[in-house]
Design a protein around this motif. Sequence first.
Motif, mmCIF file in Angstrom:
data_model
loop_
_atom_site.group_PDB
_atom_site.id
_atom_site.type_symbol
_atom_site.label_atom_id
_atom_site.label_comp_id
_atom_site.label_asym_id
_atom_site.label_seq_id
_atom_site.Cartn_x
_atom_site.Cartn_y
_atom_site.Cartn_z
ATOM 1 N N SER A 117 2.689 -14.397 -6.274
ATOM 2 C CA SER A 117 1.869 -15.011 -7.322
ATOM 3 C C SER A 117 0.726 -15.844 -6.742
ATOM 4 N N ASP A 118 0.778 -16.163 -5.441
ATOM 5 C CA ASP A 118 -0.324 -16.888 -4.789
ATOM 6 C C ASP A 118 -1.440 -15.958 -4.322
ATOM 7 N N ILE A 119 -1.218 -14.663 -4.397
ATOM 8 C CA ILE A 119 -2.258 -13.681 -4.071
ATOM 9 C C ILE A 119 -3.043 -13.444 -5.351
ATOM 10 N N ARG A 120 -4.344 -13.742 -5.317
ATOM 11 C CA ARG A 120 -5.188 -13.655 -6.520
ATOM 12 C C ARG A 120 -5.912 -12.320 -6.546
ATOM 13 N N LEU A 121 -5.786 -11.616 -7.656
ATOM 14 C CA LEU A 121 -6.468 -10.336 -7.851
ATOM 15 C C LEU A 121 -7.714 -10.528 -8.698
ATOM 16 N N SER A 122 -8.763 -9.773 -8.380
ATOM 17 C CA SER A 122 -9.919 -9.752 -9.271
ATOM 18 C C SER A 122 -9.516 -9.024 -10.551
ATOM 19 N N LYS A 123 -10.299 -9.210 -11.604
ATOM 20 C CA LYS A 123 -9.958 -8.589 -12.895
ATOM 21 C C LYS A 123 -9.844 -7.067 -12.800
ATOM 22 N N ASN A 124 -10.688 -6.440 -11.962
ATOM 23 C CA ASN A 124 -10.618 -4.977 -11.825
ATOM 24 C C ASN A 124 -9.618 -4.546 -10.746
ATOM 25 N N MET A 125 -8.939 -5.507 -10.135
ATOM 26 C CA MET A 125 -7.910 -5.274 -9.108
ATOM 27 C C MET A 125 -8.454 -4.545 -7.888
ATOM 28 N N ARG A 126 -9.744 -4.716 -7.587
ATOM 29 C CA ARG A 126 -10.329 -4.067 -6.400
ATOM 30 C C ARG A 126 -10.524 -5.048 -5.260
ATOM 31 N N HIS A 127 -10.239 -6.316 -5.510
ATOM 32 C CA HIS A 127 -10.342 -7.346 -4.477
ATOM 33 C C HIS A 127 -9.187 -8.321 -4.659
ATOM 34 N N ALA A 128 -8.758 -8.902 -3.562
ATOM 35 C CA ALA A 128 -7.669 -9.877 -3.613
ATOM 36 C C ALA A 128 -7.898 -10.931 -2.546
ATOM 37 N N CYS A 129 -7.429 -12.128 -2.818
ATOM 38 C CA CYS A 129 -7.540 -13.219 -1.852
ATOM 39 C C CYS A 129 -6.234 -13.987 -1.794
ATOM 40 N N PHE A 130 -5.939 -14.466 -0.597
ATOM 41 C CA PHE A 130 -4.856 -15.406 -0.397
ATOM 42 C C PHE A 130 -5.494 -16.604 0.277
ATOM 43 N N GLY A 131 -5.597 -17.709 -0.431
ATOM 44 C CA GLY A 131 -6.333 -18.856 0.080
ATOM 45 C C GLY A 131 -7.813 -18.501 0.167
ATOM 46 N N VAL A 132 -8.541 -19.216 0.986
ATOM 47 C CA VAL A 132 -9.971 -18.933 1.111
ATOM 48 C C VAL A 132 -10.295 -18.088 2.329
ATOM 49 N N ALA A 133 -9.366 -17.980 3.264
ATOM 50 C CA ALA A 133 -9.666 -17.295 4.519
ATOM 51 C C ALA A 133 -9.202 -15.846 4.566
ATOM 52 N N HIS A 134 -8.436 -15.414 3.594
ATOM 53 C CA HIS A 134 -7.850 -14.076 3.651
ATOM 54 C C HIS A 134 -8.270 -13.263 2.433
ATOM 55 N N CYS A 135 -9.311 -12.448 2.601
ATOM 56 C CA CYS A 135 -9.804 -11.624 1.498
ATOM 57 C C CYS A 135 -9.645 -10.146 1.848
ATOM 58 N N PHE A 136 -9.360 -9.353 0.826
ATOM 59 C CA PHE A 136 -9.044 -7.946 1.016
ATOM 60 C C PHE A 136 -9.748 -7.086 -0.019
ATOM 61 N N ASP A 137 -10.162 -5.906 0.414
ATOM 62 C CA ASP A 137 -10.573 -4.861 -0.519
ATOM 63 C C ASP A 137 -9.315 -4.100 -0.881
ATOM 64 N N VAL A 138 -9.212 -3.710 -2.154
ATOM 65 C CA VAL A 138 -8.029 -2.983 -2.626
ATOM 66 C C VAL A 138 -8.490 -1.719 -3.330
ATOM 67 N N GLU A 139 -7.835 -0.635 -3.045
ATOM 68 C CA GLU A 139 -8.133 0.641 -3.717
ATOM 69 C C GLU A 139 -6.821 1.236 -4.195
ATOM 70 N N HIS A 140 -6.849 1.757 -5.422
ATOM 71 C CA HIS A 140 -5.669 2.420 -5.985
ATOM 72 C C HIS A 140 -5.924 3.920 -6.071
ATOM 73 N N VAL A 141 -4.883 4.681 -5.830
ATOM 74 C CA VAL A 141 -4.907 6.123 -6.021
ATOM 75 C C VAL A 141 -3.696 6.428 -6.887
ATOM 76 N N SER A 142 -3.890 7.262 -7.892
ATOM 77 C CA SER A 142 -2.758 7.478 -8.789
ATOM 78 C C SER A 142 -2.478 8.947 -9.023
ATOM 79 N N HIS A 143 -1.278 9.156 -9.461
ATOM 80 C CA HIS A 143 -0.740 10.438 -9.927
ATOM 81 C C HIS A 143 -1.084 11.583 -8.982
ATOM 82 N N GLY A 144 -1.707 12.634 -9.467
ATOM 83 C CA GLY A 144 -1.929 13.834 -8.675
ATOM 84 C C GLY A 144 -2.769 13.623 -7.431
ATOM 85 N N ASN A 145 -3.512 12.499 -7.360
ATOM 86 C CA ASN A 145 -4.332 12.251 -6.177
ATOM 87 C C ASN A 145 -3.512 11.786 -4.979
#
Length: 179
Positions: A137-165
Amino acid sequence: MRHLKILETDIYIDSIPDCGAGGRRESERRAVAEIIRRVLPGCTLRHAQSGAPQIDGMHVSVSHSRHYAAVALSERPVGIDIEESRTAQLERVATRFLDDEEMAVGALSPVELLRAWTAKEAVFKALAPHNEGVVLSDIRLSKNMRHACFGVAHCFDVEHVSHGNCAPDAILAVAVRCG
């Protein structure tokens, strides 16, 4: 075995054979070992004291669902999570992995709930070996869930792939450290 390239990361997905001798965990371990053997002949997957997977010279992350094993290989810290639908279970634990702001948005659809879970699990793995004590719950997701941060020093790009892909009835999230 499927190969995907996501966020400059090589993703390999394969089915987990039916449990034989040794049970489910052993089948998962064998499926991951087989992926590594096929894509990196001669390399050995080791585990740190924390349990995080390691391969010399690259960042690696591993995930399994009921039917699939997935391995991510990257030049940057990476995390991967593959899950098949399990709506009732995620609804029961949503308050443990969503923060107050994410909960305030209102009821998430089953797919959005699964996307949030897989994204946070992937970020948690990408934080390794420094993820001890991290609460999802301390990992913050952007509204579109394509970015996430833990604190101010740890930022991540996030990509989802679903179903047949990636695999039928599964969602896969990959988190790669920004920068």
